[in-house]
Motif scaffolding. Structure first.
Motif, mmCIF file in Angstrom:
data_model
loop_
_atom_site.group_PDB
_atom_site.id
_atom_site.type_symbol
_atom_site.label_atom_id
_atom_site.label_comp_id
_atom_site.label_asym_id
_atom_site.label_seq_id
_atom_site.Cartn_x
_atom_site.Cartn_y
_atom_site.Cartn_z
ATOM 1 N N ALA A 116 -2.888 4.472 -2.577
ATOM 2 C CA ALA A 116 -4.021 4.997 -1.824
ATOM 3 C C ALA A 116 -4.034 6.502 -2.030
ATOM 4 C CB ALA A 116 -3.886 4.668 -0.341
ATOM 5 N N GLY A 117 -5.082 7.018 -2.667
ATOM 6 C CA GLY A 117 -5.113 8.444 -2.960
ATOM 7 C C GLY A 117 -6.219 8.804 -3.924
ATOM 8 N N ALA A 152 0.857 -1.184 0.000
ATOM 9 C CA ALA A 152 0.000 0.000 0.000
ATOM 10 C C ALA A 152 0.893 1.234 0.000
ATOM 11 C CB ALA A 152 -0.906 0.003 1.223
ATOM 12 N N VAL A 153 0.708 2.105 -0.992
ATOM 13 C CA VAL A 153 1.523 3.313 -1.135
ATOM 14 C C VAL A 153 0.636 4.530 -0.927
ATOM 15 C CG1 VAL A 153 3.068 4.630 -2.635
ATOM 16 C CG2 VAL A 153 3.013 2.130 -2.789
ATOM 17 N N SER A 154 0.879 5.291 0.123
ATOM 18 C CA SER A 154 0.111 6.524 0.322
ATOM 19 C C SER A 154 0.678 7.597 -0.609
ATOM 20 C CB SER A 154 0.178 6.987 1.778
ATOM 21 O OG SER A 154 1.503 7.256 2.176
ATOM 22 N N CYS A 195 -4.280 -6.509 -12.296
ATOM 23 C CA CYS A 195 -4.157 -5.403 -13.243
ATOM 24 C C CYS A 195 -2.789 -4.728 -13.214
ATOM 25 C CB CYS A 195 -5.243 -4.359 -12.985
ATOM 26 S SG CYS A 195 -5.075 -3.477 -11.414
ATOM 27 N N PHE A 196 -1.947 -5.074 -12.250
ATOM 28 C CA PHE A 196 -0.699 -4.339 -12.050
ATOM 29 C C PHE A 196 0.215 -4.365 -13.266
ATOM 30 C CE2 PHE A 196 3.693 -3.920 -10.441
ATOM 31 C CZ PHE A 196 3.591 -2.688 -9.796
ATOM 32 N N HIS A 197 0.195 -5.475 -14.009
ATOM 33 C CA HIS A 197 1.094 -5.571 -15.166
ATOM 34 C C HIS A 197 0.690 -4.602 -16.276
ATOM 35 C CE1 HIS A 197 -2.347 -7.966 -16.411
ATOM 36 N NE2 HIS A 197 -1.923 -7.899 -17.659
ATOM 37 N N ALA A 198 -0.586 -4.187 -16.286
ATOM 38 C CA ALA A 198 -1.070 -3.358 -17.391
ATOM 39 C C ALA A 198 -1.400 -1.926 -16.982
ATOM 40 C CB ALA A 198 -2.331 -4.004 -18.000
ATOM 41 N N ALA A 199 -1.628 -1.678 -15.695
ATOM 42 C CA ALA A 199 -2.031 -0.337 -15.261
ATOM 43 C C ALA A 199 -1.647 -0.127 -13.804
ATOM 44 C CB ALA A 199 -3.541 -0.150 -15.442
ATOM 45 N N LEU A 200 -1.504 1.120 -13.436
ATOM 46 C CA LEU A 200 -1.195 1.483 -12.050
ATOM 47 C C LEU A 200 -2.486 1.448 -11.235
ATOM 48 C CD1 LEU A 200 0.668 2.617 -9.833
ATOM 49 C CD2 LEU A 200 0.255 4.903 -10.762
ATOM 50 N N PRO A 201 -2.594 0.558 -10.249
ATOM 51 C CA PRO A 201 -3.828 0.472 -9.468
ATOM 52 C C PRO A 201 -3.951 1.636 -8.481
ATOM 53 C CG PRO A 201 -2.526 -1.571 -9.350
ATOM 54 C CD PRO A 201 -1.639 -0.500 -9.885
ATOM 55 N N VAL A 202 -5.115 2.260 -8.449
ATOM 56 C CA VAL A 202 -5.381 3.368 -7.533
ATOM 57 C C VAL A 202 -6.632 3.045 -6.726
ATOM 58 C CG1 VAL A 202 -5.979 5.811 -7.313
ATOM 59 C CG2 VAL A 202 -4.284 5.084 -9.004
ATOM 60 N N LEU A 203 -6.510 3.126 -5.412
ATOM 61 C CA LEU A 203 -7.636 2.925 -4.516
ATOM 62 C C LEU A 203 -8.065 4.305 -4.011
ATOM 63 C CD1 LEU A 203 -9.350 0.781 -2.923
ATOM 64 C CD2 LEU A 203 -7.682 1.069 -1.076
ATOM 65 N N PRO A 204 -9.189 4.831 -4.492
ATOM 66 C CA PRO A 204 -9.611 6.181 -4.079
ATOM 67 C C PRO A 204 -9.930 6.233 -2.592
ATOM 68 C CG PRO A 204 -10.790 5.458 -6.052
ATOM 69 C CD PRO A 204 -10.104 4.249 -5.484
ATOM 70 N N PRO A 238 -1.367 4.454 -18.017
ATOM 71 C CA PRO A 238 -2.617 3.758 -17.695
ATOM 72 C C PRO A 238 -2.861 3.647 -16.201
ATOM 73 C CG PRO A 238 -0.927 2.172 -18.311
ATOM 74 C CD PRO A 238 -0.336 3.533 -18.540
ATOM 75 N N ILE A 239 -4.080 3.933 -15.783
ATOM 76 C CA ILE A 239 -4.489 3.852 -14.379
ATOM 77 C C ILE A 239 -5.721 2.964 -14.272
ATOM 78 C CG2 ILE A 239 -5.457 5.152 -12.431
ATOM 79 C CD1 ILE A 239 -3.743 7.517 -13.289
ATOM 80 N N ALA A 240 -5.717 2.090 -13.271
ATOM 81 C CA ALA A 240 -6.884 1.233 -13.009
ATOM 82 C C ALA A 240 -7.442 1.575 -11.637
ATOM 83 C CB ALA A 240 -6.486 -0.237 -13.067
ATOM 84 N N THR A 241 -8.665 2.061 -11.588
ATOM 85 C CA THR A 241 -9.315 2.355 -10.310
ATOM 86 C C THR A 241 -9.856 1.057 -9.735
ATOM 87 O OG1 THR A 241 -9.929 4.570 -11.037
ATOM 88 C CG2 THR A 241 -11.131 3.658 -9.172
ATOM 89 N N ILE A 242 -9.465 0.742 -8.499
ATOM 90 C CA ILE A 242 -9.882 -0.514 -7.886
ATOM 91 C C ILE A 242 -10.650 -0.206 -6.590
ATOM 92 C CG2 ILE A 242 -7.947 -1.786 -8.867
ATOM 93 C CD1 ILE A 242 -6.615 -1.665 -6.099
ATOM 94 N N SER A 243 -11.376 -1.204 -6.109
ATOM 95 C CA SER A 243 -12.139 -1.032 -4.868
ATOM 96 C C SER A 243 -11.610 -1.916 -3.749
ATOM 97 C CB SER A 243 -13.622 -1.336 -5.113
ATOM 98 O OG SER A 243 -13.787 -2.632 -5.665
ATOM 99 N N THR A 244 -10.864 -2.970 -4.102
ATOM 100 C CA THR A 244 -10.244 -3.842 -3.104
ATOM 101 C C THR A 244 -8.824 -4.178 -3.545
ATOM 102 O OG1 THR A 244 -10.917 -5.942 -4.124
ATOM 103 C CG2 THR A 244 -12.490 -4.880 -2.621
ATOM 104 N N LEU A 245 -7.970 -4.490 -2.586
ATOM 105 C CA LEU A 245 -6.584 -4.800 -2.930
ATOM 106 C C LEU A 245 -6.453 -6.121 -3.679
ATOM 107 C CD1 LEU A 245 -5.968 -2.377 -1.119
ATOM 108 C CD2 LEU A 245 -3.996 -3.634 -0.247
ATOM 109 N N ASP A 246 -7.445 -6.974 -3.567
ATOM 110 C CA ASP A 246 -7.394 -8.248 -4.297
ATOM 111 C C ASP A 246 -7.351 -8.026 -5.810
ATOM 112 O OD1 ASP A 246 -7.473 -9.638 -1.929
ATOM 113 O OD2 ASP A 246 -9.650 -9.912 -1.960
ATOM 114 N N GLN A 247 -7.833 -6.888 -6.265
ATOM 115 C CA GLN A 247 -7.846 -6.606 -7.702
ATOM 116 C C GLN A 247 -6.495 -6.125 -8.223
ATOM 117 O OE1 GLN A 247 -10.928 -3.645 -7.278
ATOM 118 N NE2 GLN A 247 -12.495 -5.002 -8.123
ATOM 119 N N ALA A 248 -5.580 -5.794 -7.318
ATOM 120 C CA ALA A 248 -4.332 -5.143 -7.724
ATOM 121 C C ALA A 248 -3.427 -6.041 -8.548
ATOM 122 C CB ALA A 248 -3.584 -4.641 -6.496
ATOM 123 N N ALA A 249 -3.213 -7.268 -8.089
ATOM 124 C CA ALA A 249 -2.268 -8.144 -8.770
ATOM 125 C C ALA A 249 -2.692 -8.425 -10.209
ATOM 126 C CB ALA A 249 -2.119 -9.454 -8.000
#
Length: 331
Positions: free
Chosen positions: A37-38, A5-7, A63-72, A50-61
């Motif tokens: 997280a931001g 988790a990166v603030s 999409c990580f290879h294709a987009a930067l996961p962001v948890l609003p 590329p940015i991927a908006t996610i709602s849970t950390l389980d989604q991160a792995a």
């Protein structure tokens, strides 16, 4: 392993830029998946990747290879690099809170904090001296038991006293404080860095480590007894050693870390030797927390000149330390 988790830090600083550029280097740097997280707006202000908006950390792995996961974690619709605002500080606060919670719950393997502005945070009700104290409190650790380590490819240092005037350092130093800082450091070297028999150098306070009492007595009366007690407890420790010679290449390589008596004694070597790859790691916590050893750098934010090296180093160190803790827990 769970993602990191990166603030996002202050959105007007270089945090968004170095985070995005770290994601760009994910393959060449061998980075583990991480989640920001931001908010998306600060990243979009400095980056068109590329940015991927996610709602849970389980989604991160996934999409990580294709987009930067962001948890609003809050709504920030606009961000101007180099121009901090109360809304941006509020986002930095919320992001830090979220990153701590995710790591304490085990949803994130470790946390990495991008730089914040203490002045801006104070204006939105943030009462802690820095991010370290906040993370310690949320982790159930007393502020005095959270120890700051500065680490780079060439040297690791730990200051016993930190943000106090230099004239107050001799009064603040006690044998017990040095012992506590030293043992926290030595245990972290074992657990987080995988060093079975860590070697600790302890600096003197005065020039020439006091020169047998001719240039001050603190080295003999406060520091030396702490080193003797460390040895009695079975640790490999030497000191008090003259700080002016300790960081020479043929001397510093004898040790795994240096325990220093005050802020600049610890930070100058790291800044001189590892300026672009220095990592600030908080020891003594139940979680792993690292941060790039630089500030918000509002003056260069958005100009495309901020180097991501320290953020990359912080991400790598966090992942490596978290993996070692997980391995130790499974033995």
């Amino acid at each position: 392993m769970q993602p990191l988790a990166v603030s996002i830090g202050d959105p007007a600083g270089i945090g968004p830029e170095v985070i995005a550029r770290s994601w760009e280097a994910r393959d060449t740097a061998g980075l583990s998946p991480f989640v920001v997280a931001g908010a998306e707006a600060p990243l979009r202000a400095v980056w068109d990747g590329p940015i991927a908006t996610i709602s849970t950390l389980d989604q991160a792995a996934a999409c990580f290879h294709a987009a930067l996961p962001v948890l609003p974690v809050g709504e920030l619709l606009d961000a101007t690099p180099g121009q901090p605002t109360p809304a941006g500080a509020a986002l930095a606060f919320a992001a830090l809170e979220k990153a701590v919670a995710l790591t304490l719950s085990g949803e994130a393997a470790a946390m990495v904090t991008a730089p914040v502005s203490k002045a801006e945070l104070k204006a939105v009700g943030y009462t802690w001296p820095g991010q370290t104290e906040f993370v310690a409190e949320r982790s159930g650790v007393a502020p005095d038991d959270a120890v700051m380590m500065l680490a780079g490819p060439h040297v690791r240092t730990v200051p016993v006293t930190i943000h106090i005037p230099l004239r107050q350092v001799p009064e603040a130093l006690t044998t017990d404080l040095i012992l506590r800082r030293a043992e926290t450091t030595l245990r972290a070297l074992r657990l987080d860095f995988g060093i079975a028999e860590p070697r600790l150098a302890v600096t003197g306070l005065n020039p020439h480590a006091g020169e047998d009492g001719h240039i001050g007595l603190e080295d003999q009366t406060i520091i030396a007894p702490a080193v003797e007690e460390l040895r009695r407890r079975g640790w490999l420790a030497e000191g008090p050693l003259p700080a002016d010679a300790l960081f020479a290449p043929h001397i510093r390589t004898r040790y795994d870390a240096m325990l220093c008596m005050y802020h600049d004694q610890a930070l100058i070597p790291v800044k001189a030797l590892d300026f672009d790859q220095g990592v600030n790691m908080t020891l003594g916590l139940p979680i792993v927390r690292t941060s790039p050893d630089h500030g918000t750098a509002f003056n260069i934010a958005g100009r495309g000149v901020a180097r991501p090296d320290a953020m990359i180093a912080a991400l790598k160190m966090a992942a490596q330390c978290a993996a070692r803790r997980a391995e130790a827990a499974n033995r």
